[in-house]
Design a protein around this motif. Structure first.
Motif, short mmCIF file in Angstrom:
data_model
loop_
_atom_site.label_atom_id
_atom_site.label_comp_id
_atom_site.label_asym_id
_atom_site.label_seq_id
_atom_site.Cartn_x
_atom_site.Cartn_y
_atom_site.Cartn_z
N GLU A 93 32.77 45.56 43.38
CA GLU A 93 33.07 44.30 44.06
C GLU A 93 32.67 43.12 43.19
N ARG A 94 31.55 43.23 42.50
CA ARG A 94 31.14 42.15 41.60
C ARG A 94 32.11 42.02 40.43
N SER A 95 32.67 43.14 40.00
CA SER A 95 33.68 43.08 38.94
C SER A 95 34.94 42.35 39.41
N VAL A 96 35.35 42.63 40.63
CA VAL A 96 36.54 41.96 41.20
C VAL A 96 36.29 40.46 41.33
N ILE A 97 35.13 40.10 41.87
CA ILE A 97 34.81 38.68 42.05
C ILE A 97 34.73 37.98 40.70
N GLY A 98 34.13 38.66 39.71
CA GLY A 98 34.06 38.08 38.37
C GLY A 98 35.43 37.92 37.75
N ALA A 99 36.35 38.87 38.03
CA ALA A 99 37.70 38.78 37.48
C ALA A 99 38.49 37.64 38.11
N ILE A 100 38.20 37.32 39.36
CA ILE A 100 38.88 36.20 40.01
C ILE A 100 38.49 34.87 39.36
N GLY A 101 37.23 34.78 38.94
CA GLY A 101 36.80 33.60 38.20
C GLY A 101 36.04 32.60 39.05
N PRO A 102 35.47 31.61 38.41
CA PRO A 102 34.61 30.64 39.11
C PRO A 102 35.35 29.78 40.12
N GLU A 103 36.66 29.64 39.96
CA GLU A 103 37.41 28.81 40.91
C GLU A 103 37.61 29.51 42.24
#
Length: 265
Positions: A93-103
Motif C-alpha cells: 500500500e505504501r508503494s502504491v501511495i508513493g507511486a501516485i505521488g505527492p499530489e
C-alpha cells in the motif's frame, strides 16, 4: 529432392520446440520438488496468491482494489486514482501511495506499473521462490512459453508439408509417402501438446507445480454474500474480470492506453 530439405527443416522446428517443452517441464518439476517440503502445509497470503496467478501487476491490481473497497483510495471510472488515506497499512500500500505521488492523484496505469516493480513485490517473489512455490526469475523458458512455441510449430510443420506436396514430386516418391514423412514431425508436436495438457496443465508463467496446487485450493468465484477476503482472493486469482463493481472495472479499463497488452489481467 528439395522436399527432403523441407522435411529436415520441419524436424528441426518440431524437435527444438518439443525439446524446449520437455526441459521446461523438467525445470518446473525440479523447482516444485526442491520446495515441496517448505511450501506444503502453508497458506498463501493475498499478495502471494496474486503473484502466483498473474505476476507483479496482479499484485498491484489487488492492492488498488483492496484500498478502493476500503475507501482509502478513490478509483474513478475515468482511469484516475486519488489518495483518500495517505497512511499505507503495509509495504504494498505504501508503494502504491508513493507511486501516485505527492499530489495525491495520478492515472492508474503508471501507478500500477510503478507498484509492480517496487521492492515490496520483489520481496514477495523472493519468498515464494525460496519456498519452491514460484518459478525463479531468469530460470529459462517456462512451461507456458514452451507450450506456446510448440503450438506455433504445428502450423509451421504443416505448412512445410503443404509446400512439399505442392512442388513437383520425383517419380520414385509418391505424394502420399511424402505426406506420411511430414506426418511424423507433426504427430510429435501434437503428441507433446496432448501430454502437456494432461500432465502439466494449467500452464503458469509464475507458479511452480507446488504453487499451482496451493492456488487450486483457493476460491475462484464469489457471490453477493461473500466476505471481503473471499472477494479479494477471487480478484487475486482471476484478475480484474472478477471485480463486480462496474465503476471499478471501468477504472481499470483505461490502463491499456498506457501499457499496451496486459500480461497480468
Amino acid at each position: 529432392m528439395f522436399w527432403v530439405l523441407l522435411l529436415l527443416l520441419a524436424w528441426a522446428v518440431a524437435g527444438a520446440a518439443c525439446t524446449r517443452l520437455c526441459l521446461a517441464a523438467a525445470r518446473a518439476a525440479a523447482v516444485g520438488d526442491t520446495g515441496a517440503g517448505i511450501g506444503s502445509g502453508r497458506d498463501l497470503t493475498l499478495y502471494e496468491a496474486a503473484f502466483l496467478s498473474g505476476g507483479p501487476r496482479r499484485v498491484a491490481d489487488v492492492t488498488l482494489v483492496a484500498m478502493a473497497r476500503q475507501r482509502r483510495l478513490l478509483l474513478a471510472h475515468t482511469g484516475w486514482a486519488t489518495v483518500v488515506d495517505p497512511r499505507g497499512r503495509d509495504e504494498m500500500e505504501r508503494s502504491v501511495i508513493g507511486a501516485i505521488g505527492p499530489e495525491g492523484q495520478s492515472p492508474i496505469a503508471p501507478v500500477r506499473a510503478a507498484a509492480a516493480t517496487a521492492d515490496a513485490v520483489r520481496g514477495i517473489a523472493d519468498r515464494l521462490v525460496r519456498a519452491g512455490l514460484a518459478v525463479p526469475d531468469g530460470a529459462g523458458t517456462t512451461i507456458a512459453d514452451a507450450v506456446r512455441q510448440v503450438r506455433l510449430a504445428v502450423p509451421v510443420v504443416a505448412g512445410l508439408g503443404a509446400v512439399a506436396l505442392l512442388m513437383p514430386a520425383p517419380a520414385e516418391m509418391p505424394r502420399h509417402l511424402i505426406a506420411m514423412w511430414f506426418a511424423l514431425p507433426l504427430t510429435l508436436t501434437l503428441s507433446c501438446l496432448a501430454m502437456a495438457r494432461f500432465e502439466v496443465h494449467p500452464y503458469s508463467r509464475w507458479a511452480s507445480p507446488a504453487g499451482q496446487r496451493l492456488l487450486g485450493a483457493l476460491p475462484r468465484h464469489t457471490d453477493g454474500a461473500a466476505d471481503d477476503r473471499t472477494y479479494l482472493t477471487c480478484v487475486a486469482v482471476r484478475g480484474i474480470r472478477a471485480v463486480g463493481e462496474p465503476d471499478l472495472r471501468a477504472a481499470f479499463a483505461h490502463r491499456e492506453r498506457y501499457l499496451g497488452q496486459d500480461d497480468g489481467r
